[in-house]
Write an enzyme that holds these catalytic residues in place. Structure first.
Site, PDB file in Angstrom:
ATOM      1  N   LEU A  64       7.164   0.557 -10.662  1.00 33.49           N
ATOM      2  CA  LEU A  64       6.945  -0.036 -11.985  1.00 33.49           C
ATOM      3  C   LEU A  64       6.688  -1.541 -11.922  1.00 33.49           C
ATOM      4  CD1 LEU A  64       9.493   1.944 -14.213  1.00 33.49           C
ATOM      5  CD2 LEU A  64       7.027   2.277 -14.002  1.00 33.49           C
ATOM      6  N   ARG A  65       6.923  -2.150 -10.763  1.00 35.12           N
ATOM      7  CA  ARG A  65       6.535  -3.555 -10.480  1.00 35.12           C
ATOM      8  C   ARG A  65       7.297  -4.622 -11.252  1.00 35.12           C
ATOM      9  NH1 ARG A  65       4.623  -1.721  -5.926  1.00 35.12           N
ATOM     10  NH2 ARG A  65       2.409  -1.206  -5.866  1.00 35.12           N
ATOM     11  N   ASN A  95      11.160  -1.738  -4.438  1.00 41.13           N
ATOM     12  CA  ASN A  95      10.423  -2.837  -3.788  1.00 41.13           C
ATOM     13  C   ASN A  95       9.800  -3.796  -4.802  1.00 41.13           C
ATOM     14  OD1 ASN A  95       8.436  -0.977  -4.591  1.00 41.13           O
ATOM     15  ND2 ASN A  95       7.100  -1.399  -2.845  1.00 41.13           N
ATOM     16  N   ASP A 308       4.166   8.617  -6.336  1.00 38.30           N
ATOM     17  CA  ASP A 308       3.997   7.351  -5.601  1.00 38.30           C
ATOM     18  C   ASP A 308       3.000   6.445  -6.351  1.00 38.30           C
ATOM     19  OD1 ASP A 308       4.294   5.344  -3.769  1.00 38.30           O
ATOM     20  OD2 ASP A 308       3.201   6.329  -2.155  1.00 38.30           O
ATOM     21  N   HIS A 312      -1.876  -1.815  -8.402  1.00 44.99           N
ATOM     22  CA  HIS A 312      -2.238  -3.063  -7.732  1.00 44.99           C
ATOM     23  C   HIS A 312      -3.276  -3.811  -8.554  1.00 44.99           C
ATOM     24  CE1 HIS A 312       0.044  -2.717  -4.052  1.00 44.99           C
ATOM     25  NE2 HIS A 312      -0.318  -1.445  -3.944  1.00 44.99           N
ATOM     26  N   PHE A 326      -2.094  -1.410   0.108  1.00 42.83           N
ATOM     27  CA  PHE A 326      -1.843   0.025   0.192  1.00 42.83           C
ATOM     28  C   PHE A 326      -1.332   0.531  -1.159  1.00 42.83           C
ATOM     29  CE2 PHE A 326      -1.327  -1.265   4.649  1.00 42.83           C
ATOM     30  CZ  PHE A 326      -1.962  -0.241   5.331  1.00 42.83           C
ATOM     31  N   GLY A 327      -1.902   1.617  -1.666  1.00 44.34           N
ATOM     32  CA  GLY A 327      -1.330   2.231  -2.852  1.00 44.34           C
ATOM     33  C   GLY A 327      -2.363   2.606  -3.896  1.00 44.34           C
TER      34      GLY A 327
HETATM   35  N1  LIG Z   1       2.438   3.838  -1.197  1.00 41.14           N
HETATM   36  C1  LIG Z   1       1.766   2.725  -1.038  1.00 41.14           C
HETATM   37  O1  LIG Z   1       0.683   2.734  -0.445  1.00 41.14           O
HETATM   38  N2  LIG Z   1       2.236   1.555  -1.513  1.00 41.14           N
HETATM   39  C2  LIG Z   1       3.530   1.319  -2.039  1.00 41.14           C
HETATM   40  C3  LIG Z   1       4.571   1.043  -1.025  1.00 41.14           C
HETATM   41  C4  LIG Z   1       4.387   1.758   0.268  1.00 41.14           C
HETATM   42  O2  LIG Z   1       4.886   2.880   0.387  1.00 41.14           O
HETATM   43  O3  LIG Z   1       3.773   1.173   1.170  1.00 41.14           O
HETATM   44  C5  LIG Z   1       3.474   0.123  -2.964  1.00 41.14           C
HETATM   45  O4  LIG Z   1       4.528  -0.316  -3.425  1.00 41.14           O
HETATM   46  O5  LIG Z   1       2.372  -0.363  -3.233  1.00 41.14           O
END
Ligand SMILES: NC(=O)N[C@@H](CC(=O)O)C(=O)O
Length: 440
Positions: A64-65, A95, A308, A312, A326-327
């Site tokens: 949720l950032r 995180n 997940d 971003h 990543f994500g």
């Molecule tokens: N799943 C992802 O590719 N990213 C996740 C964290 C992570 O698992 O690297 C993130 O918080 O952006």
């Protein structure tokens, strides 16, 4: 003024269409129409002809950032996106900045979830201080805080020290917690950009080998057996991982596992576009791995689907592959992808979908009042979907604050028409209800 809902002719799992009355937060009746207007209470009738009523979906893995990256998502925008996807509860990963490694931060996220009012936001606590993998975070304080944390994870990072992992597994037993591991052997994945295989070799991108995931899962199921604790495997992605979890379950080890919608549909071939929207951790794998995770979900080796959802900023995705984050986002496409990959292929029934996207994740996360059947007396947490609808994914039309969906332009089946949290509509006529109304 409060509202009762009379839902006419919804299809229930494995049963004839029925009328449902949602009143005082619960499913008050089910069967023929028995709603009668009450003084001072508005009665809203919903025509659910052709719609399927599923228990509200529960996500074990959402980013949720907030706090820290509110430009990409907040608890409010992310929980509204979750409701739009049919969810009534999400687990917010740790995180953030600051990391959710103290009672103070998890209580803040929990409070923001209540204020948003769209879904039950269950904060995940970090396993280690600062996600650094060296010292245990205050797991007990987070568990006994108002947030009542039961799921602990350093997701984004692997708890790679076996001694710390063992201690964490032992510690959470006293309050029925679970360690959700991001299985990634860090030394095997230094600089990794995508799945290690033929495609990474052709593209000249550093590879993330399957064994980096599998070796940690193998170690962790043995640790969980040794200390008699509960382990959950985050975003399992390889055929070998499915085999290890299958073996562990046959041995009686208390392990559960999740797979993401993107790992059920996409492969490493997508990286040929060099478009970082396909960059994710763990990486998209091969077609054989996709087949193995579908089979694992169908035979119960994999217990749940988790999104997940990883929003971003545009600048972290509109760039060269190696510089990309990543994500991928996932809350609003999870159910459509499961319908396409698992229901329309005949591998899961809708009752199975309710199990893997609601009942079992609620059980793993120990979320009370969620993941319950659509039945009289149960909390009115449910979603009405139109399985016959088909829609093209348009990033700009999504509810999430971020645009990094890998499914942009893809036509997917199914549409969430309405979602109810304890009898209040959070989504109505296919659109989120205004915040003022949801938390009135
Ligand atoms: N799943 C992802 O590719 N990213 C996740 C964290 C992570 O698992 O690297 C993130 O918080 O952006």
């Amino acid at each position: 003024m409060s509202t009762d809902y009379l839902i006419l002719g919804a299809r229930l799992l494995g049963e004839e269409p029925a009328d449902l009355v949602l009143r005082d937060g619960v499913i008050a009746s089910l069967g023929a129409d028995t709603a009668h207007p009450r003084d001072g209470v508005e009665l809203v009738t919903v025509d659910a002809d052709g719609l399927l009523a599923l228990p509200g979906l529960v996500d074990l893995h959402t980013h949720l950032r907030e706090p820290g990256r509110e430009d990409t998502e907040t608890v409010l925008t992310g929980s509204r996106a979750a409701a739009a996807g049919g969810f009534t509860a999400v687990h917010a990963m740790a995180n953030t900045t600051p990391v959710a490694d103290t009672a103070g931060v998890v209580e803040q996220v929990h409070r923001l979830g209540i204020d948003a009012g769209y879904v039950d936001v269950r904060p995940v606590g970090a396993v280690s201080v600062g996600l650094e993998g060296t010292r245990l975070a205050e797991l007990g304080a987070m568990a006994s805080s108002a947030a009542g944390v039961r799921v602990f994870s350093d997701d984004g990072h692997c708890v790679d020290d076996p001694v710390l992992m063992r201690r964490a597994l032992e510690y959470v037993k006293s309050f029925d917690g679970v360690i959700a591991q991001h299985a990634q052997e860090p030394r095997l994945t230094v600089g990794a950009q995508m799945h290690e295989g033929v495609v990474s070799a052709e593209l000249g991108l550093a590879g993330w080998p399957a064994v980096a995931e599998e070796s940690i899962i193998a170690r962790d199921v043995l640790l969980a057996e040794h200390v008699g604790s509960r382990l959950h495997v985050c975003h399992l992605s390889t055929a070998g991982s499915v085999d290890i979890v299958r073996w562990a379950k046959a041995r009686g080890i208390d392990v559960t596992a999740e797979v993401t919608p993107h790992h059920l549909l996409l492969t490493d071939e997508q990286a040929r576009s060099y478009d970082p929207r396909y960059k994710v951790n763990p990486p998209l794998r091969t077609a054989e791995d996709v087949e193995a995770v579908r089979a694992g979900l169908a035979d119960g080796t994999i217990d749940v689907v988790a999104t997940d959802h990883a929003p971003h900023a545009d600048e972290d995705k509109d760039c060269e592959w190696p510089a990309g984050a990543f994500g991928m986002t996932g809350l609003e496409t999870a159910l459509p992808v499961i319908q396409a990959t698992m229901v329309e292929t005949g591998r899961l029934t809708w009752a199975d979908v309710a199990r893997v996207l609601s009942t079992t994740p609620a059980r793993i996360g120990r979320v009370s009042g969620q993941g319950r059947p659509v039945a009289v007396g149960e909390p009115a947490n449910l979603t009405l979907i139109d399985p016959a609808a088909r829609r093209r994914v348009e990033p700009a039309a999504q509810v999430t604050r971020s645009r990094n969906t890998p499914f942009a332009g893809t036509e997917l089946p199914g549409r969430v028409v309405a979602t109810f949290l304890r009898g209040r509509a959070t989504v109505y006529d296919g659109a989120p209800v205004a915040h003022e109304e949801v938390n009135a």
